[in-house]
Write an enzyme that holds these catalytic residues in place. Sequence first.
Site, mmCIF file in Angstrom:
data_model
loop_
_atom_site.group_PDB
_atom_site.id
_atom_site.type_symbol
_atom_site.label_atom_id
_atom_site.label_comp_id
_atom_site.label_asym_id
_atom_site.label_seq_id
_atom_site.Cartn_x
_atom_site.Cartn_y
_atom_site.Cartn_z
ATOM 1 N N GLY A 2 -115.878 31.956 -56.369
ATOM 2 C CA GLY A 2 -115.477 31.409 -57.662
ATOM 3 C C GLY A 2 -114.091 30.795 -57.624
ATOM 4 N N GLY A 59 -112.466 21.189 -53.672
ATOM 5 C CA GLY A 59 -113.009 21.437 -52.332
ATOM 6 C C GLY A 59 -114.419 22.013 -52.423
ATOM 7 N N HIS A 60 -114.587 23.013 -53.321
ATOM 8 C CA HIS A 60 -115.932 23.581 -53.492
ATOM 9 C C HIS A 60 -116.908 22.505 -53.990
ATOM 10 C CE1 HIS A 60 -113.570 27.452 -54.187
ATOM 11 N NE2 HIS A 60 -114.426 27.808 -53.276
ATOM 12 N N GLN A 116 -114.309 42.360 -48.318
ATOM 13 C CA GLN A 116 -113.563 41.517 -47.394
ATOM 14 C C GLN A 116 -112.067 41.475 -47.694
ATOM 15 O OE1 GLN A 116 -116.015 37.988 -48.639
ATOM 16 N NE2 GLN A 116 -114.132 36.870 -48.226
ATOM 17 N N GLY A 123 -117.190 26.029 -45.685
ATOM 18 C CA GLY A 123 -116.139 25.027 -45.542
ATOM 19 C C GLY A 123 -115.421 25.109 -44.194
ATOM 20 N N GLN A 160 -114.478 31.666 -39.971
ATOM 21 C CA GLN A 160 -115.585 32.203 -40.781
ATOM 22 C C GLN A 160 -116.875 31.403 -40.532
ATOM 23 O OE1 GLN A 160 -115.429 33.584 -45.083
ATOM 24 N NE2 GLN A 160 -116.106 31.491 -45.406
ATOM 25 N N SER A 178 -108.467 28.364 -53.430
ATOM 26 C CA SER A 178 -108.337 29.042 -54.726
ATOM 27 C C SER A 178 -106.977 29.728 -54.826
ATOM 28 C CB SER A 178 -109.440 30.082 -54.889
ATOM 29 O OG SER A 178 -110.696 29.459 -54.769
ATOM 30 N N ARG A 179 -106.368 30.043 -53.682
ATOM 31 C CA ARG A 179 -105.073 30.743 -53.710
ATOM 32 C C ARG A 179 -103.892 29.792 -53.957
ATOM 33 N NH1 ARG A 179 -107.798 34.183 -49.609
ATOM 34 N NH2 ARG A 179 -107.823 36.286 -50.467
HETATM 35 O O1 PAF Z 1 -115.308 31.756 -48.121
HETATM 36 C C1 PAF Z 1 -115.555 32.512 -49.085
HETATM 37 O O2 PAF Z 1 -115.353 32.140 -50.245
HETATM 38 C C2 PAF Z 1 -116.092 33.906 -48.816
HETATM 39 O O3 PAF Z 1 -115.569 34.436 -47.644
HETATM 40 C C3 PAF Z 1 -117.625 33.973 -48.808
HETATM 41 C C4 PAF Z 1 -118.225 33.151 -47.660
HETATM 42 C C5 PAF Z 1 -118.180 33.451 -50.121
HETATM 43 C C6 PAF Z 1 -118.091 35.421 -48.632
HETATM 44 O O4 PAF Z 1 -117.644 36.227 -49.667
#
Ligand code: PAF
Length: 296
Positions: free
Chosen positions: A36, A41-42, A66, A152, A158, A191-192
């Site tokens: 969220g 970017g999203h 996480q 992304g 990741q 988002s940060r």
């Molecule tokens: O990149 C993120 O926003 C998070 O690490 C993800 C992939 C949604 C997992 O919670």
Amino acid sequence: MIAAPMEILRRKKDLRTRVTAWHMAGLTVGMVPTMGALHHGHLSLVREIQKYVDKVVVSIFVNPKQFGPNEDFDKYPRQEAEDIKKLTEGKVDLLYAPQPEEIYPDGFLTNVSVTRITEGLCAAKRPGHFDGVTTVVTKLLLQCLPDVALFGEKDFQQYTVLKQLTKDLDIPTRVICGKLIRDPDGLATSSRNVYLSPDERRIALEIPKTLKQVVQEAAEGILPLQQVLDKAKRHLMDCGFREVQYLEIRQSDDLAPVTGKITAPSRVLVAAVVGATRLIDNMPIPNVPAQPKTTS
Ligand code: PAF
């Protein structure tokens, strides 16, 4: 023009029913998992996946597993109403926004863990972070069973880990990498970024500038790579960063460290802290064999 309403589901059984119906109708389904606080970017990831599939599901779930004990889980920006508006305007078909119990019901005991490529880089200062990511993404993909999932390029480690995860666990979802999006001033969208004061943002802009410099010097191959990286780290600290957690060159396909000559597609990756905000970024190094595919 008013956008058509987007379906919002909060239960995995409803998500499964809807996705199964789409599949039965011969439609392909893509998923963009997020936490969220959506930014452009999203939304660019959404536009990218729309090119590949008939129906797009975005998930929003701020995954407690996480975040480390001293990280920003409690203050992580949550703005569902604004996110819904943006996703509706972006013509997303379905928002999956589960409650924590839907993901981690009482008695949940499983941990999904990818080895080797989850060592170093972001994992060094965030122990357990990738287990949290791989556990939640396994659950989200199995709950939805999309044909394609997009992550992304900014979180390049990741993306690499999740590609490995789906391959190793035979999850029938193709993982693709969505292009890293920058604000007009060059800062990678995150988002940060909302945490940054104007002064901190000015300092943060040294990240993309420094990465460009490293890319140029690494591609030229005049100075030894370690010297290039040490100089860049010193520069970031001199500019006002509180900590440079890593600044490294790694091979793009398997994140193997590059110390001597660059002989395969590689990237420079960085994590640095300004004020209380941790930022990450990365750039491919050109003039070496073809770079990993992004969807652009
Ligand atoms: O990149 C993120 O926003 C998070 O690490 C993800 C992939 C949604 C997992 O919670």
